[in-house]
Each structure stands twice: as structure tokens, then as C-alpha cells.
Design a protein around this motif. Structure first.
Motif, short mmCIF file in Angstrom:
data_model
loop_
_atom_site.label_atom_id
_atom_site.label_comp_id
_atom_site.label_asym_id
_atom_site.label_seq_id
_atom_site.Cartn_x
_atom_site.Cartn_y
_atom_site.Cartn_z
N ARG A 251 0.96 -1.17 0.06
CA ARG A 251 -0.05 0.08 0.06
C ARG A 251 0.87 1.41 0.03
O ARG A 251 0.54 1.99 -0.62
N GLN A 252 2.04 1.26 0.80
CA GLN A 252 2.84 2.39 0.74
C GLN A 252 3.59 2.68 -0.93
O GLN A 252 3.63 3.76 -1.18
N VAL A 253 3.88 1.62 -1.27
CA VAL A 253 4.30 1.80 -2.75
C VAL A 253 3.24 2.45 -3.60
O VAL A 253 3.42 3.12 -4.71
N LEU A 254 1.99 1.69 -3.46
CA LEU A 254 0.72 2.31 -4.40
C LEU A 254 0.57 3.85 -3.51
O LEU A 254 -0.22 4.52 -4.84
N SER B 145 -7.00 -3.18 1.10
CA SER B 145 -7.79 -4.58 1.57
C SER B 145 -9.16 -4.70 0.92
O SER B 145 -9.32 -6.16 0.61
N ASN B 146 -9.79 -3.75 0.54
CA ASN B 146 -11.13 -3.96 -0.46
C ASN B 146 -10.80 -4.70 -1.72
O ASN B 146 -11.62 -5.60 -1.96
N TYR B 147 -9.76 -4.18 -2.35
CA TYR B 147 -9.52 -4.83 -3.76
C TYR B 147 -8.87 -6.31 -3.35
O TYR B 147 -9.27 -7.17 -4.07
N GLU B 148 -8.06 -6.67 -2.32
CA GLU B 148 -7.72 -7.95 -2.11
C GLU B 148 -8.77 -8.88 -1.66
O GLU B 148 -8.90 -9.95 -2.27
N SER B 149 -9.82 -8.36 -0.80
CA SER B 149 -10.90 -9.21 -0.31
C SER B 149 -12.14 -9.36 -1.49
O SER B 149 -12.85 -10.20 -1.41
N GLY B 150 -11.98 -8.53 -2.70
CA GLY B 150 -13.13 -8.50 -3.47
C GLY B 150 -14.25 -7.81 -3.25
O GLY B 150 -15.28 -7.85 -4.04
N HIS B 151 -14.20 -6.93 -2.14
CA HIS B 151 -15.31 -6.12 -1.73
C HIS B 151 -15.40 -4.89 -2.98
O HIS B 151 -16.56 -4.45 -2.77
N ARG B 152 -14.21 -4.36 -3.39
CA ARG B 152 -14.24 -3.50 -4.48
C ARG B 152 -13.49 -3.87 -5.69
O ARG B 152 -12.69 -4.91 -5.50
N THR B 153 -13.97 -3.74 -6.96
CA THR B 153 -13.19 -4.13 -8.15
C THR B 153 -12.29 -2.87 -8.83
O THR B 153 -12.98 -1.85 -8.94
N PRO B 154 -10.95 -3.13 -8.93
CA PRO B 154 -10.40 -2.13 -9.40
C PRO B 154 -10.38 -1.93 -10.77
O PRO B 154 -10.81 -2.81 -11.53
N GLY B 155 -10.33 -0.71 -11.39
CA GLY B 155 -10.27 -0.81 -12.98
C GLY B 155 -9.05 -0.94 -13.32
O GLY B 155 -7.92 -1.18 -12.38
N LEU B 156 -8.82 -0.82 -14.58
CA LEU B 156 -7.77 -1.22 -15.29
C LEU B 156 -6.49 -0.33 -15.16
O LEU B 156 -5.46 -1.06 -14.87
N SER B 157 -6.40 0.72 -14.68
CA SER B 157 -5.22 1.56 -14.10
C SER B 157 -4.92 1.02 -12.75
O SER B 157 -3.80 0.88 -12.85
N GLU B 158 -5.75 0.86 -11.93
CA GLU B 158 -5.46 0.28 -10.74
C GLU B 158 -4.77 -1.31 -10.83
O GLU B 158 -3.94 -1.34 -10.07
N CYS B 159 -5.43 -1.88 -11.58
CA CYS B 159 -4.81 -3.16 -12.04
C CYS B 159 -3.26 -3.33 -12.47
O CYS B 159 -2.55 -3.89 -11.76
N ARG B 160 -3.15 -2.29 -13.11
CA ARG B 160 -1.72 -2.15 -13.69
C ARG B 160 -0.68 -1.78 -12.67
O ARG B 160 0.21 -2.03 -12.53
N ALA B 161 -1.44 -0.70 -11.90
CA ALA B 161 -0.49 -0.01 -10.65
C ALA B 161 -0.45 -1.21 -9.73
O ALA B 161 0.85 -1.65 -9.12
N ILE B 162 -1.21 -2.11 -9.34
CA ILE B 162 -1.11 -3.19 -8.42
C ILE B 162 0.03 -4.51 -9.12
O ILE B 162 1.05 -4.53 -8.13
N THR B 163 -0.07 -4.70 -10.16
CA THR B 163 0.78 -5.59 -10.64
C THR B 163 2.23 -5.01 -10.82
O THR B 163 3.02 -5.47 -10.35
N ALA B 164 2.46 -3.57 -11.16
CA ALA B 164 3.71 -2.99 -11.28
C ALA B 164 4.30 -2.87 -9.93
O ALA B 164 5.45 -3.10 -9.48
N ALA B 165 3.42 -2.52 -8.92
CA ALA B 165 3.93 -2.57 -7.51
C ALA B 165 4.51 -3.86 -6.86
O ALA B 165 5.42 -3.91 -6.33
N LEU B 166 3.61 -4.97 -7.18
CA LEU B 166 4.19 -6.09 -6.85
C LEU B 166 5.27 -6.48 -7.54
O LEU B 166 6.29 -7.34 -6.80
N ASN B 167 5.47 -6.41 -8.69
CA ASN B 167 7.07 -6.87 -9.24
C ASN B 167 8.08 -5.85 -8.59
O ASN B 167 9.00 -6.33 -8.51
N ARG B 168 7.54 -4.44 -8.50
CA ARG B 168 8.81 -3.42 -7.87
C ARG B 168 9.13 -4.20 -6.49
O ARG B 168 10.36 -4.09 -6.14
N LEU B 169 8.20 -4.92 -5.94
CA LEU B 169 8.46 -5.36 -4.40
C LEU B 169 9.04 -7.03 -4.57
O LEU B 169 9.33 -7.57 -3.48
#
Length: 74
Positions: A19-22, A30-54
Motif C-alpha cells: 500500500r505504501q508503494v501504491l 484491503s477492499n481490492y484484495e478481499s473482492g469487496h471492490r473491483t479495481p479499474g484497469l489503471s489500478e490493476c496495472r498499478a497493483i501489478t507493477a507495485a508487486l513486481n517492484r517489491l
């Protein structure tokens, strides 16, 4: 369904670090991870990039698998 939490945990990444990288709140991630909210394409790309960065080494399809039913309908 997404694999944010499982990929994050598998790579030994803490939710706090992701979350700090993002630059997001813990609640948002937490809402995205649990599926309570669905991220848009730009958020999906940001999450993927952040995971890779880490250090997770994943693709967009690894984190957000395509819907098989939608692919078969096309």
C-alpha cells in the motif's frame, strides 16, 4: 476474483509495504484484495507493477486472471 493477496503473501510482501508503494490507504487495498471492490484497469496495472517492484515477478493475468466464461463467449 483476483490473486493480489496470495501473490503478495507468496512473495513475502506485507500489505503495508504494497500500500505504501501504491500510495493508497490500507482500507482501499484491503477492499481490492478481499473482492469487496473491483479495481479499474489503471489500478490493476498499478497493483501489478507495485508487486513486481517489491519482488513478486508476476503479470497482469497472474494477478487478475481472465474470466474463462467471457473468453469462451467471444
Amino acid at each position: 476474483m483476483n490473486h493480489i493477496a496470495s501473490l503478495r503473501k507468496g512473495a513475502g510482501i506485507k500489505q503495508t509495504d504494497l500500500r505504501q508503494v501504491l500510495g493508497w490507504t490500507q482500507a482501499r487495498l484491503s477492499n481490492y484484495e478481499s473482492g469487496h471492490r473491483t479495481p479499474g484497469l489503471s489500478e490493476c496495472r498499478a497493483i501489478t507493477a507495485a508487486l513486481n517492484r517489491l519482488g513478486a515477478k508476476c503479470t497482469l493475468d497472474d494477478v487478475f486472471p481472465p474470466d474463462v466464461d467471457l473468453q469462451q463467449a467471444a
